[in-house]
Design a protein around this motif. Structure first.
Motif, PDB file in Angstrom:
ATOM      1  N   GLY A   1      -3.845   4.302   8.293  1.00  0.00           N
ATOM      2  CA  GLY A   1      -4.737   4.368   6.935  1.00  0.00           C
ATOM      3  C   GLY A   1      -4.494   3.696   5.735  1.00  0.00           C
ATOM      4  N   ILE A   2      -3.421   3.731   5.564  1.00  0.00           N
ATOM      5  CA  ILE A   2      -2.873   3.825   3.735  1.00  0.00           C
ATOM      6  C   ILE A   2      -3.368   2.103   3.502  1.00  0.00           C
ATOM      7  N   TRP A   3      -3.373   1.100   4.852  1.00  0.00           N
ATOM      8  CA  TRP A   3      -3.599  -0.044   4.288  1.00  0.00           C
ATOM      9  C   TRP A   3      -4.776  -0.539   5.045  1.00  0.00           C
ATOM     10  N   PRO A   4      -5.376  -1.700   4.914  1.00  0.00           N
ATOM     11  CA  PRO A   4      -6.418  -2.010   5.477  1.00  0.00           C
ATOM     12  C   PRO A   4      -5.628  -2.857   7.147  1.00  0.00           C
ATOM     13  N   ASP A   5      -4.852  -3.642   6.188  1.00  0.00           N
ATOM     14  CA  ASP A   5      -3.551  -5.069   7.403  1.00  0.00           C
ATOM     15  C   ASP A   5      -2.452  -4.905   6.532  1.00  0.00           C
ATOM     16  N   ASP A   6      -1.436  -5.031   7.306  1.00  0.00           N
ATOM     17  CA  ASP A   6       0.127  -5.359   6.867  1.00  0.00           C
ATOM     18  C   ASP A   6      -0.219  -7.380   6.371  1.00  0.00           C
ATOM     19  N   ASN A   7      -0.857  -8.075   6.230  1.00  0.00           N
ATOM     20  CA  ASN A   7      -0.975  -9.139   6.604  1.00  0.00           C
ATOM     21  C   ASN A   7      -0.588  -9.565   4.652  1.00  0.00           C
ATOM     22  N   ASP A   8      -0.908 -10.827   4.366  1.00  0.00           N
ATOM     23  CA  ASP A   8      -0.132 -11.483   2.855  1.00  0.00           C
ATOM     24  C   ASP A   8      -1.360 -10.661   2.442  1.00  0.00           C
ATOM     25  N   ASP A   9      -2.718 -10.842   2.332  1.00  0.00           N
ATOM     26  CA  ASP A   9      -3.883 -10.492   2.002  1.00  0.00           C
ATOM     27  C   ASP A   9      -3.625  -9.344   1.437  1.00  0.00           C
TER      28      ASP A   9
END
Length: 121
Positions: free
Chosen positions: A84-92
């Protein structure tokens, strides 16, 4: 800025040059991803986009192509997403990882990846 350092035993290390059986590759990826997920729980979740730089250290100084360490670094990034450090590891949400060579660990059979997480806004 936040940092996450993970030591990985050589038996779990992956590089793009290895030709592993798909089950062995999956086992190593699962191990590193789980290790990263538990270790990342010490970090504060980020609220906006971040830049990630990965400093990759081998046990000793030798010739290396740090870009070939992407399979291991990707498993660490995925573990951070699981934590849960970031919502997703995509480019956004995430730019990188930018790969850099770190100093040798000096520990036989131990690789180290240090992620430097910097907000971009």
């Amino acid at each position: 800025m936040q940092e996450l350092t993970i030591d990985i035993p050589a038996a779990m290390w992956q590089s793009s040059n290895q030709r592993l059986h798909h089950m062995e590759r999956a086992r190593r990826t699962r191990h590193v991803r789980t290790l990263a997920g538990w270790t990342a729980r010490q970090l504060e979740p980020v609220t906006g986009p971040v830049h990630v730089m990965a400093h990759v250290s081998a046990p000793k100084k030798s010739r290396a192509d740090v870009g070939n360490t992407y399979p291991t670094v990707k498993a660490i990034i995925d573990g951070c997403t699981d934590a849960g450090i970031w919502p997703d590891d995509n480019d956004d949400h995430l730019t990188g990882p930018d790969m850099r060579r770190g100093q040798p660990t000096g520990l036989p059979g131990t690789y180290r990846v240090r992620l430097v997480i910097t907000p971009t806004t």
